[in-house]
Design a protein around this motif. Structure first.
Motif, PDB file in Angstrom:
ATOM      1  N   VAL A   1     -85.328  22.993   5.598  1.00  0.00           N
ATOM      2  CA  VAL A   1     -85.119  24.396   5.245  1.00  0.00           C
ATOM      3  C   VAL A   1     -85.522  25.305   6.397  1.00  0.00           C
ATOM      4  O   VAL A   1     -84.820  26.271   6.725  1.00  0.00           O
ATOM      5  CB  VAL A   1     -85.911  24.755   3.969  1.00  0.00           C
ATOM      6  N   THR A   2     -86.650  24.984   7.042  1.00  0.00           N
ATOM      7  CA  THR A   2     -87.129  25.815   8.153  1.00  0.00           C
ATOM      8  C   THR A   2     -86.126  25.828   9.292  1.00  0.00           C
ATOM      9  O   THR A   2     -85.814  26.880   9.858  1.00  0.00           O
ATOM     10  CB  THR A   2     -88.494  25.298   8.665  1.00  0.00           C
ATOM     11  N   ARG A   3     -85.598  24.640   9.637  1.00  0.00           N
ATOM     12  CA  ARG A   3     -84.610  24.566  10.718  1.00  0.00           C
ATOM     13  C   ARG A   3     -83.328  25.302  10.338  1.00  0.00           C
ATOM     14  O   ARG A   3     -82.706  25.970  11.167  1.00  0.00           O
ATOM     15  CB  ARG A   3     -84.304  23.102  11.050  1.00  0.00           C
ATOM     16  N   SER A   4     -82.943  25.175   9.073  1.00  0.00           N
ATOM     17  CA  SER A   4     -81.734  25.862   8.625  1.00  0.00           C
ATOM     18  C   SER A   4     -81.910  27.372   8.714  1.00  0.00           C
ATOM     19  O   SER A   4     -81.033  28.092   9.196  1.00  0.00           O
ATOM     20  CB  SER A   4     -81.404  25.460   7.188  1.00  0.00           C
ATOM     21  N   MET A   5     -83.055  27.859   8.257  1.00  0.00           N
ATOM     22  CA  MET A   5     -83.317  29.303   8.300  1.00  0.00           C
ATOM     23  C   MET A   5     -83.467  29.794   9.744  1.00  0.00           C
ATOM     24  O   MET A   5     -83.078  30.921  10.070  1.00  0.00           O
ATOM     25  CB  MET A   5     -84.573  29.629   7.497  1.00  0.00           C
ATOM     26  N   ALA A   6     -84.022  28.928  10.615  1.00  0.00           N
ATOM     27  CA  ALA A   6     -84.140  29.297  12.035  1.00  0.00           C
ATOM     28  C   ALA A   6     -82.753  29.469  12.650  1.00  0.00           C
ATOM     29  O   ALA A   6     -82.527  30.370  13.466  1.00  0.00           O
ATOM     30  CB  ALA A   6     -84.929  28.226  12.794  1.00  0.00           C
ATOM     31  N   LEU A   7     -81.831  28.604  12.229  1.00  0.00           N
ATOM     32  CA  LEU A   7     -80.457  28.689  12.723  1.00  0.00           C
ATOM     33  C   LEU A   7     -79.812  30.007  12.280  1.00  0.00           C
ATOM     34  O   LEU A   7     -79.197  30.719  13.078  1.00  0.00           O
ATOM     35  CB  LEU A   7     -79.655  27.495  12.190  1.00  0.00           C
ATOM     36  N   PHE A   8     -79.973  30.326  11.005  1.00  0.00           N
ATOM     37  CA  PHE A   8     -79.411  31.574  10.487  1.00  0.00           C
ATOM     38  C   PHE A   8     -80.070  32.782  11.149  1.00  0.00           C
ATOM     39  O   PHE A   8     -79.400  33.775  11.438  1.00  0.00           O
ATOM     40  CB  PHE A   8     -79.588  31.645   8.969  1.00  0.00           C
ATOM     41  N   LYS A   9     -81.373  32.692  11.393  1.00  0.00           N
ATOM     42  CA  LYS A   9     -82.061  33.832  12.003  1.00  0.00           C
ATOM     43  C   LYS A   9     -81.535  34.099  13.409  1.00  0.00           C
ATOM     44  O   LYS A   9     -81.354  35.252  13.820  1.00  0.00           O
ATOM     45  CB  LYS A   9     -83.572  33.597  12.043  1.00  0.00           C
ATOM     46  N   ARG A  10     -81.296  33.027  14.177  1.00  0.00           N
ATOM     47  CA  ARG A  10     -80.740  33.196  15.526  1.00  0.00           C
ATOM     48  C   ARG A  10     -79.367  33.875  15.460  1.00  0.00           C
ATOM     49  O   ARG A  10     -79.053  34.759  16.268  1.00  0.00           O
ATOM     50  CB  ARG A  10     -80.600  31.837  16.210  1.00  0.00           C
ATOM     51  N   ILE A  11     -78.568  33.490  14.482  1.00  0.00           N
ATOM     52  CA  ILE A  11     -77.239  34.096  14.327  1.00  0.00           C
ATOM     53  C   ILE A  11     -77.373  35.554  13.901  1.00  0.00           C
ATOM     54  O   ILE A  11     -76.721  36.445  14.449  1.00  0.00           O
ATOM     55  CB  ILE A  11     -76.411  33.298  13.304  1.00  0.00           C
ATOM     56  N   PHE A  12     -78.257  35.807  12.924  1.00  0.00           N
ATOM     57  CA  PHE A  12     -78.428  37.176  12.423  1.00  0.00           C
ATOM     58  C   PHE A  12     -79.032  38.090  13.487  1.00  0.00           C
ATOM     59  O   PHE A  12     -78.748  39.291  13.505  1.00  0.00           O
ATOM     60  CB  PHE A  12     -79.298  37.167  11.172  1.00  0.00           C
ATOM     61  N   ASP A  13     -79.852  37.527  14.364  1.00  0.00           N
ATOM     62  CA  ASP A  13     -80.409  38.332  15.460  1.00  0.00           C
ATOM     63  C   ASP A  13     -79.297  38.909  16.328  1.00  0.00           C
ATOM     64  O   ASP A  13     -79.389  40.042  16.796  1.00  0.00           O
ATOM     65  CB  ASP A  13     -81.348  37.479  16.324  1.00  0.00           C
ATOM     66  N   TYR A  14     -78.258  38.112  16.538  1.00  0.00           N
ATOM     67  CA  TYR A  14     -77.113  38.598  17.320  1.00  0.00           C
ATOM     68  C   TYR A  14     -76.305  39.622  16.537  1.00  0.00           C
ATOM     69  O   TYR A  14     -75.852  40.626  17.079  1.00  0.00           O
ATOM     70  CB  TYR A  14     -76.225  37.424  17.749  1.00  0.00           C
ATOM     71  N   PHE A  15     -76.120  39.340  15.239  1.00  0.00           N
ATOM     72  CA  PHE A  15     -75.383  40.297  14.412  1.00  0.00           C
ATOM     73  C   PHE A  15     -76.095  41.652  14.348  1.00  0.00           C
ATOM     74  O   PHE A  15     -75.446  42.689  14.211  1.00  0.00           O
ATOM     75  CB  PHE A  15     -75.212  39.759  12.987  1.00  0.00           C
ATOM     76  N   ASP A  16     -77.417  41.613  14.451  1.00  0.00           N
ATOM     77  CA  ASP A  16     -78.208  42.840  14.319  1.00  0.00           C
ATOM     78  C   ASP A  16     -78.403  43.583  15.631  1.00  0.00           C
ATOM     79  O   ASP A  16     -79.042  44.638  15.650  1.00  0.00           O
ATOM     80  CB  ASP A  16     -79.581  42.511  13.712  1.00  0.00           C
TER      81      ASP A  16
END
Length: 655
Positions: free
Chosen positions: A339-354
């Motif tokens: 779960v942590t790795r999955s959320m880290a992946l999404f966070k990296r993507i969302f950081d770019y979106f933001d």
């Protein structure tokens, strides 16, 4: 990573070997805080595919339940078929078991297809969304961000979401269901044997964790070595790198470096393999220990205490169900890391979106249909960082059709001025106006359609000459295309190529010379036919022939257009209607060439140090050209003068 030694059970996600997924120090340091907002933001990508999600959940549930039947039926085959000596029941149970297996596998195929379809479409949506987002990011973003990082977010990170949806998310649900259904089936049969089987679980987890951590460390070291060897390959087998190696005769040194790293990778791979074998041996021992303990306890209950509720078939069923239990337990043991790795992946993507986009259209932006081409800078101030101001209170005006040359030492702010006109950057204060309209109030896309760029670093896509030219105007006819190339003095060269306009130019135009690329860039701008032309006229690295051809192409290009030229060529400077001299971000001087050389300022200093030699060279070339033409005239009238008879005959023959 899978460390071998699998327990194989039927149904759902119950199979598979024990794994330990350690986290790197970097992952631990960058571990995201898993918030409700982050989780819901990630899950929102499932919303458009809720129907497919229901199908996936339903098929996983069915698969988990059906996965119990082969073990249960096996027990009945032994008890009712063999021990009951009933052949008809035996055949019936075998057919039922086979049907269940086929049905379960068909459901798994359906679940896999729908799951893959859903996850791939989510990745499709995210990639499109990210590409569109990055397309409209300000120019500053691309100058500050590493290109490799951008590509990684677009490819590796978003592609990784597919495994999160199809792997982590469904695996959690599947393993929980398999665990629950198996535990219920075990305890419904015999709570003592069920408890014995469950107590075996820690024996698997402890060695899995210890040995898995060691293999993970080795895998991390191996990855680091692969990074090293990839660096060597990228540096030494690229066009520029291989040339450097050859020039300095470093083939042996680079070979030894590669051999050493390759040897380290081999040693690490052997260590990892051996540890894996020891691990598989340990798991094999524990795998057999569980069934043996169940058989032992069952034997005690049946043979010593006369337990009549247990049967041989029932014990066999318990053993197969216990094996089915171990896989989900191991997967859920790694749940936090998954779960942590999955959320880290999404966070990296969302950081770019933001990431904020500094250059956007106003809601009521003015769409520019036609322009005259008047440009005005009013008290413009600009900086990339507050500590280093680039432009300070810059003001000037260019009337439609005029050519302004901008000169000055490196770092004076010349490039910044031309970047502000098409609004690649915004002013900190002051304004840039086109025909009296502040570019911040204009629709930036319609604005840029009226502006043409010829830069010193000509960029070409790895496609055909035609495709690169038509990038400026997709609707251009063949006649317009050829005319533009003729006006840019590049048509004859293109026509001499075997594939002509279908010739592939190579990555960044690698197959073309600097002069050819620049003339192609000029032809591309001619096809666009902009009212405003911005020209970064750097030709110092070109040969004299290319330089001459480019000058011939540029001269007519400047006519009837408002032109802003970062001038490196004296002929362009002297032909400009006005010269703006920048120094430390301020306009130091302005005027014509004749006016500025009369003053004792920055321009005169530039003229004395950079341009006077250019004038002398130009004059020398003109005199040489004049002498050559004079000689040719004399030779045509008296061809044998100063020549041998053979030379004279050759002259007549060739003329």
């Amino acid at each position: 990573m899978n460390f071998g030694g699998g327990f194989h059970g039927g149904g759902g996600g119950g199979g598979g070997g024990f794994r330990f997924k350690g986290m790197t120090d970097e992952e631990k340091a960058k571990m995201p805080k898993i918030t409700k907002e982050l989780v819901f933001r990630a899950l929102k990508y499932l919303k458009p595919y809720w129907k497919q999600l229901i199908v996936v959940i339903t098929t996983i549930t069915l698969s988990s339940v059906l996965g119990l039947f082969p073990s249960i039926i096996t027990g009945k085959i032994i008890d009712d078929g063999f021990n009951g000596k009933n052949f008809n029941i035996l055949v019936e149970l075998i057919l039922i078991s086979f049907s269940v297996v086929v049905g379960s596998n068909l459901i798994n195929v359906l679940q896999s297809y729908v799951n893959t379809w859903m996850s791939q479409h989510i990745v499709f949506d995210m990639k499109n969304e990210m590409y569109r987002h990055l397309e409209y990011m300000a120019h500053k973003f691309f100058t500050n961000e590493k290109q490799g990082e951008i590509i990684t977010r677009m490819t590796g990170d978003i592609t990784g979401v597919q495994s999160v949806i199809s792997g982590t998310l469904t695996s959690i649900f599947s393993n929980v269901l398999v665990l629950i259904t198996t535990a219920v089936a075990l305890y419904s049969k015999n709570w003592i044997l069920a408890t014995i089987g469950i107590l075996i679980v820690p024996l698997f987890i402890l060695p899995t964790k210890k040995v898995g951590k060691r293999r993970f460390d080795l895998a991390t070291q191996t990855q680091a070595k692969y990074d090293e060897i990839n660096q060597v390959l990228n540096e030494t087998l690229s066009v520029s790198g291989s040339l450097l190696v050859k020039i300095f005769t470093k083939e042996d040194i680079e070979y030894n470096k590669y051999t050493k790293i390759n040897g380290d990778i081999t040693k690490l791979a052997i260590k990892e393999s051996i540890i894996g074998r020891w691990f598989q041996m340990s798991i094999g021992v524990f795998t057999n220990m569980g069934p043996m303990l169940i058989y032992l306890v069952a034997g005690i209950l049946m043979l010593k205490f006369g337990n009549t509720s247990l049967t041989i078939g029932g014990v066999t069923m318990m053993v197969t169900l216990i094996n089915r239990l171990y896989g989900p337990v191991n997967s859920l043991f790694n749940l936090q890391i998954d779960v942590t790795r999955s959320m880290a992946l999404f966070k990296r993507i969302f950081d770019y979106f933001d990431l904020p986009n500094d250059i956007t259209n106003k809601p009521n932006a003015v769409v520019i249909e036609t322009i005259k081409g008047d440009i005005e800078f009013e008290n413009v101030n600009f900086h990339y960082t507050e500590e280093m101001p680039i432009l300070k209170n810059v003001s000037f005006k260019i009337d439609s059709g005029q050519t302004i040359a901008i000169v000055g030492p490196s770092g004076a702010g010349k490039s910044t001025i031309i970047n502000l006109i098409p609004r690649l950057y915004d002013t900190i204060s002051g304004s840039v106006k086109i025909d009296g309209l502040d570019v911040k109030d204009a629709d930036m896309f319609s604005l840029r359609k009226h502006i043409g760029f010829v830069t010193q670093d000509t960029y070409l896509f790895n496609g055909t000459v035609r495709a690169n030219l038509l990038y400026a105007n997709e609707e251009a006819t063949e006649e317009q295309l050829i005319d533009a190339c003729k006006r840019a003095y590049i048509h004859d060269y293109i026509d001499s190529l075997p594939e002509k306009y279908e010739t592939i130019v190579g990555n960044r135009g690698l197959k073309l010379s600097g002069g050819e690329k620049q003339r192609l860039s000029i032809a591309r701008v001619i096809l666009k036919d902009p009212k405003i032309l911005i020209l970064d006229e750097a030709t110092s690295s070109l040969d004299s022939i290319s330089e001459s051809l480019i000058q011939q192409a540029i001269d007519p290009l400047l006519k009837n257009r408002t032109s802003v030229v970062i001038a490196h060529r004296l002929s362009t400077i002297m032909a400009a209607d006005e010269i703006i001299v920048l120094e430390k971000g301020e306009i130091a001087e302005r005027g014509t060439h004749a006016e500025l050389v009369e003053t004792s300022g920055v321009y005169k200093e530039l003229y004395e140090t950079q341009f006077r030699r250019a004038i002398e060279d130009m004059q020398e070339r003109e005199e040489h050209k004049h002498d050559h033409e004079h000689d040719e005239h004399d030779e045509k009238t008296t061809p044998s003068r100063g020549r041998t008879a053979e030379q004279a005959r050759h002259f007549y023959k060739t003329h």
